[in-house]
Write an enzyme that holds these catalytic residues in place. Structure first.
Site, PDB file in Angstrom:
ATOM      1  N   GLU A   1      -3.419   5.991  -8.923  1.00 24.19           N
ATOM      2  CA  GLU A   1      -3.004   5.025  -9.526  1.00 24.19           C
ATOM      3  C   GLU A   1      -2.620   5.041 -11.002  1.00 24.19           C
ATOM      4  O   GLU A   1      -3.491   5.632 -11.704  1.00 24.19           O
ATOM      5  CB  GLU A   1      -4.071   3.664  -9.718  1.00 24.19           C
ATOM      6  CG  GLU A   1      -4.468   3.008  -8.302  1.00 24.19           C
ATOM      7  CD  GLU A   1      -5.554   1.995  -8.252  1.00 24.19           C
ATOM      8  OE1 GLU A   1      -5.488   1.171  -9.469  1.00 24.19           O
ATOM      9  OE2 GLU A   1      -6.327   1.890  -7.399  1.00 24.19           O
TER      10      GLU A   1
ATOM     11  N   LYS B   1      -4.071 -12.088  -8.359  1.00 22.23           N
ATOM     12  CA  LYS B   1      -4.761 -10.927  -9.152  1.00 22.23           C
ATOM     13  C   LYS B   1      -5.563 -11.750 -10.430  1.00 22.23           C
ATOM     14  O   LYS B   1      -4.846 -12.610 -11.112  1.00 22.23           O
ATOM     15  CB  LYS B   1      -4.130  -9.568  -9.533  1.00 22.23           C
ATOM     16  CG  LYS B   1      -3.608  -8.952  -8.381  1.00 22.23           C
ATOM     17  CD  LYS B   1      -3.446  -7.336  -8.782  1.00 22.23           C
ATOM     18  CE  LYS B   1      -4.834  -6.831  -9.035  1.00 22.23           C
ATOM     19  NZ  LYS B   1      -4.711  -5.267  -9.193  1.00 22.23           N
TER      20      LYS B   1
ATOM     21  N   GLU C   1      -2.442  -8.154 -15.361  1.00 25.52           N
ATOM     22  CA  GLU C   1      -2.790  -7.790 -14.115  1.00 25.52           C
ATOM     23  C   GLU C   1      -1.797  -8.292 -12.850  1.00 25.52           C
ATOM     24  O   GLU C   1      -1.771  -7.707 -11.777  1.00 25.52           O
ATOM     25  CB  GLU C   1      -4.207  -8.678 -13.589  1.00 25.52           C
ATOM     26  CG  GLU C   1      -5.391  -7.831 -14.402  1.00 25.52           C
ATOM     27  CD  GLU C   1      -5.582  -6.428 -14.005  1.00 25.52           C
ATOM     28  OE1 GLU C   1      -5.887  -6.411 -12.962  1.00 25.52           O
ATOM     29  OE2 GLU C   1      -5.798  -5.657 -15.017  1.00 25.52           O
TER      30      GLU C   1
ATOM     31  N   GLU D   1       1.531  -9.015  -8.004  1.00 29.62           N
ATOM     32  CA  GLU D   1       0.654  -9.534  -7.118  1.00 29.62           C
ATOM     33  C   GLU D   1       0.124 -10.801  -7.918  1.00 29.62           C
ATOM     34  O   GLU D   1      -0.593 -10.726  -8.616  1.00 29.62           O
ATOM     35  CB  GLU D   1      -0.135  -8.560  -6.943  1.00 29.62           C
ATOM     36  CG  GLU D   1       0.205  -7.506  -6.135  1.00 29.62           C
ATOM     37  CD  GLU D   1      -0.951  -6.444  -5.997  1.00 29.62           C
ATOM     38  OE1 GLU D   1      -1.802  -6.599  -5.034  1.00 29.62           O
ATOM     39  OE2 GLU D   1      -0.979  -5.313  -6.584  1.00 29.62           O
TER      40      GLU D   1
END
Length: 357
Positions: free
Chosen positions: A272, A331, A337, A328
């Site tokens: 990641e 999150k 985030e 997303e």
């Protein structure tokens, strides 16, 4: 095992071998993290077509979702799948549970879906897992690997687990980095032994953006985190090496920590990394411009041929998975985030980037 099962396994070997060969000839070592902590993402079959259009042949998911595994069938895209953290204790304590997991989440999707890596958990040591899960991590990796051996697939599907930077007890200077004493001998030593014995690799989740938030008050410039030359460097006073990017500094810290336990030879996959496009007012540096800069420089850095490696490991090939494919919306935490994606949920690009450059 009857003759039909044996023939099936041989066919799987041939198919996966050809997929691995083809993927290496493409030239790109960049993959994508396909996170799904959202309620507005497109169906997996549309996602698979999107990834194909990007000419990316590596995708990492954070579970073994049936719809996703089916959607990526016959695409030639190699998948890294994950044993969720909450299943590790059971698999670590029961060989049969490992075999059942492989049967349910791997064997029934081969050969159409190319599964080449199984990550047992994600950041297990640093994500608040209880002691039973942490103690079960290496046994679970071993049981998953044993199940692959039984199925005749251990040569083609590797087993590992991903770690955050927080597993390091010290990180600078890189040449003196080491794992935290909390896990060094009890977890990391047997884990590295396992990775070495099985021909696997260390999976590193690393975010220069987050490290920059910690170090900018110490005079570390944004360019150092963005892999952009600026004249700034950090000096490793133990060996005289000058680091001009945070990326190399972090990777070499992990190299040294592994070498401290006798396994400096292990390959590293950056499982990641990325840069957010939006952040709260206090999140300095989160912007589309900086995300373009970091990820463009990352792609160029990773895809150099021949590989440049790092200061401590010249020529070492690196593979990196950009986080993330989509923003997303579910999150938790600060605004950043929810804004790491290359694409919005409607599949419109947040920004353009050539992942094969």
């Amino acid at each position: 095992m009857d003759s039909m099962q044996a023939a099936g396994i041989i066919f799987v070997w041939i198919l996966i071998s050809s997929l691995i060969f083809c993927s290496h000839t493409v030239g790109s070592r960049i993959g994508l993290n396909y996170g799904r902590v959202a309620d507005n993402l497109p169906p997996p079959d549309e996602v698979a077509k999107l990834v194909q259009s990007l000419k990316v042949d590596h995708v990492r998911i954070f579970d073994a979702n049936a719809a996703v595994l089916t959607a990526f069938a016959n695409t030639g895209i190699r998948l890294t799948i994950c044993v969720p953290n909450d299943q590790i204790a059971l698999i670590g304590s029961d060989h049969a549970a490992g075999e059942a997991w492989i049967q349910a989440n791997v064997l029934q999707y081969l050969p159409s879906t190319s599964i080449t890596t199984i990550a047992v958990g994600n950041e297990v040591l640093t994500s608040g897992s209880d002691n039973a899960v942490i103690a079960s991590l290496v046994p679970a990796m071993q049981n998953i690997h044993t199940a692959l051996v039984t199925a005749g697939l251990d040569r083609f599907i590797k087993v590992s687990t991903s770690h955050s930077l927080d597993v390091l007890g010290s990180r600078f200077p890189p040449s003196a980095a080491s794992f935290s004493s909390q896990w060094s001998q009890s977890i990391m030593q047997p884990m590295l032994d396992f990775l070495s014995t099985t021909g696997s690799f260390y999976m590193l989740n690393m975010y220069p953006y987050l490290v920059y938030q910690e170090e900018r008050s110490k005079g570390v410039p944004l360019d150092y985190a963005l892999i952009r030359p600026s004249g700034f460097f950090k000096l490793d006073t133990l060996n005289g090496i000058r680091y001009v990017s945070m990326f190399d500094e972090i990777v070499d810290a992990v190299v040294s920590a592994m070498a401290d336990l006798g396994h400096g030879e292990l390959p590293i996959v950056v499982s990641e990394t990325g840069w957010p496009t939006v952040g709260d007012e206090s999140e300095v540096g989160a912007s589309i411009e900086n995300a373009v800069t970091y990820n463009t420089n990352l792609v160029s850095r990773i895809n150099q041929n021949p590989p440049v490696g790092t200061q401590l490991k010249p020529g070492m090939p690196l593979q990196a998975f950009i986080f993330a494919l989509f923003n997303e919306d579910q999150k938790p935490g600060p605004a950043s985030e929810r804004n790491w994606g290359l694409f919005y949920p409607n599949m419109a690009p947040v920004y353009g980037i050539d992942l094969t450059a």
